[in-house]
Every structure is written in C-alpha cells, then in structure tokens.
Design an enzyme around this catalytic site. Sequence first.
Site, mmCIF file in Angstrom:
data_model
loop_
_atom_site.group_PDB
_atom_site.id
_atom_site.type_symbol
_atom_site.label_atom_id
_atom_site.label_comp_id
_atom_site.label_asym_id
_atom_site.label_seq_id
_atom_site.Cartn_x
_atom_site.Cartn_y
_atom_site.Cartn_z
ATOM 1 N N GLY A 46 -2.489 0.280 -3.146
ATOM 2 C CA GLY A 46 -2.098 -0.582 -2.037
ATOM 3 C C GLY A 46 -0.586 -0.676 -1.974
ATOM 4 O O GLY A 46 0.098 -0.544 -2.989
ATOM 5 N N GLN A 51 7.447 -4.130 0.155
ATOM 6 C CA GLN A 51 7.807 -3.376 -1.061
ATOM 7 C C GLN A 51 8.724 -2.198 -0.775
ATOM 8 O O GLN A 51 9.356 -1.673 -1.691
ATOM 9 C CB GLN A 51 6.543 -2.869 -1.756
ATOM 10 C CG GLN A 51 5.699 -3.985 -2.359
ATOM 11 C CD GLN A 51 4.427 -3.421 -2.949
ATOM 12 O OE1 GLN A 51 3.448 -3.252 -2.243
ATOM 13 N NE2 GLN A 51 4.449 -3.105 -4.237
ATOM 14 N N CYS A 92 1.097 -3.634 -10.161
ATOM 15 C CA CYS A 92 1.824 -3.560 -8.891
ATOM 16 C C CYS A 92 2.878 -2.474 -9.000
ATOM 17 O O CYS A 92 3.570 -2.381 -10.018
ATOM 18 C CB CYS A 92 2.486 -4.915 -8.624
ATOM 19 S SG CYS A 92 3.421 -4.960 -7.093
ATOM 20 N N LEU A 93 3.031 -1.682 -7.946
ATOM 21 C CA LEU A 93 4.045 -0.630 -7.947
ATOM 22 C C LEU A 93 5.458 -1.219 -8.066
ATOM 23 O O LEU A 93 6.372 -0.529 -8.503
ATOM 24 C CB LEU A 93 3.936 0.218 -6.675
ATOM 25 C CG LEU A 93 2.649 1.049 -6.553
ATOM 26 C CD1 LEU A 93 2.602 1.754 -5.201
ATOM 27 C CD2 LEU A 93 2.541 2.053 -7.688
ATOM 28 N N HIS A 134 -3.644 -9.579 -2.959
ATOM 29 C CA HIS A 134 -2.400 -9.175 -3.636
ATOM 30 C C HIS A 134 -1.372 -8.676 -2.609
ATOM 31 O O HIS A 134 -0.201 -9.056 -2.646
ATOM 32 C CB HIS A 134 -2.749 -8.085 -4.660
ATOM 33 C CG HIS A 134 -1.595 -7.447 -5.353
ATOM 34 N ND1 HIS A 134 -1.427 -7.509 -6.718
ATOM 35 C CD2 HIS A 134 -0.550 -6.710 -4.884
ATOM 36 C CE1 HIS A 134 -0.326 -6.858 -7.046
ATOM 37 N NE2 HIS A 134 0.226 -6.351 -5.956
ATOM 38 N N GLU A 135 -1.854 -7.842 -1.665
ATOM 39 C CA GLU A 135 -0.922 -7.263 -0.681
ATOM 40 C C GLU A 135 -0.443 -8.309 0.331
ATOM 41 O O GLU A 135 0.732 -8.296 0.728
ATOM 42 C CB GLU A 135 -1.573 -6.083 0.046
ATOM 43 C CG GLU A 135 -2.018 -4.930 -0.857
ATOM 44 C CD GLU A 135 -0.941 -4.385 -1.776
ATOM 45 O OE1 GLU A 135 0.251 -4.510 -1.455
ATOM 46 O OE2 GLU A 135 -1.306 -3.840 -2.837
ATOM 47 N N HIS A 138 2.414 -10.166 -0.951
ATOM 48 C CA HIS A 138 3.709 -9.487 -0.790
ATOM 49 C C HIS A 138 4.336 -9.840 0.560
ATOM 50 O O HIS A 138 5.546 -10.065 0.646
ATOM 51 C CB HIS A 138 3.535 -7.966 -0.841
ATOM 52 C CG HIS A 138 3.479 -7.393 -2.228
ATOM 53 N ND1 HIS A 138 4.491 -7.545 -3.136
ATOM 54 C CD2 HIS A 138 2.522 -6.646 -2.849
ATOM 55 C CE1 HIS A 138 4.167 -6.920 -4.263
ATOM 56 N NE2 HIS A 138 2.975 -6.369 -4.117
HETATM 57 NI NI NI Z 1 1.895 -5.219 -5.484
#
Ligand code: NI
Length: 167
Positions: A46, A51, A92-93, A134-135, A138
């Site tokens: 995701g 991000q 998370c990236l 989660h997304e 962000h």
């Molecule tokens: Ni994330």
Amino acid sequence: MALLTILEYPDPRLTKVAEPVVVFDDALRQLVRDMGETMYAAPGVGLAATQVDVHKRVLVMDLSEEKNALRVFINPQIEWASDDLVSCEEGCLSVPGIYDQVRRPSQVRVRARDEHGAEFVQDCSEALAVCIQHEIDHLNGKVFVQHLSMLKQARVQAKLRKRRVRR
Ligand code: NI
C-alpha cells in the site's frame, strides 16, 4: 512512468493532512500509475500520496499474491467501523525495518472514488481492513508508529537514526 521518492519517518512532510481530489484528469491518473509502480518496486502492499510528498487524498494498494490487482482509493472515507478490534503486525515503506502490533477495528466500510471519479463502496476485513486504515492514517498525517506507546516511539526513532548513520 516514474519511480517516486518515498519520505521516511520522522520527516515532517508525513504529518501534512492531504486535500481532497476535485479534478479527475490525466495528471491524476499518471500520479496513480507512478504510485503503483513505486509501491510494486519498493516492494509494498500500500502507498498513500502523502508518502511521496503529494498531499492529495489518493491511495494505491495491492494485497494479491500475484501483484496484479491494483486497487485505487481516491478521497476514501470510513463510513462505518466495527466495534471489535484486532491487533495486527504492521510495517510501512516510510518506516523501513520496523514492524509492530497496532489495534484497529477488524472491519470497516469505505466510500471512495476510482481514478475516473466513479464512486464505490468497499467492505473491508482482515488484511484489507488493516491496510486501508493504515493508508487513510497517512492522508491524515499519521504514521502507524504514532499508535504505539511513547516509549516504543522513542525506540523506533533511535533505531531509524542508527540505520541512517550506517547507510
Ligand atoms: Ni505506511
């Protein structure tokens, strides 16, 4: 197509609240394609526009094993969340190498638009429910580690600092 740079926590740009998308044009569809490519290359399941330092309410996700089912959520809104919570390990990236348990509603119903502006409603459970929450966090300027205790957050920051020094 272009690979976008993923911001890393605690970059202050990750705390910006994203703006709703009002124009569904080719530039938006290009952003979605670039975000998809960036997510697959990372690799991740995701990615939120926040991000990649684009502060618009755009998410891409792909939870399929074959990595051939890109889902696009624009202006996603949680319409309903279950009372029961589940604890799942998240990563998370933007927080490389860090994984921890986060408690969230086990099911959510999300209303969103696709990259052409068509509205849809998606009932989410299991990994999809975890990922979309989660997304959406962000887009609201929140990274999953902010769900952890202050002690754990301090440990995460120390670990990330060490990682950066080693690089
Ligand atoms: Ni994330």
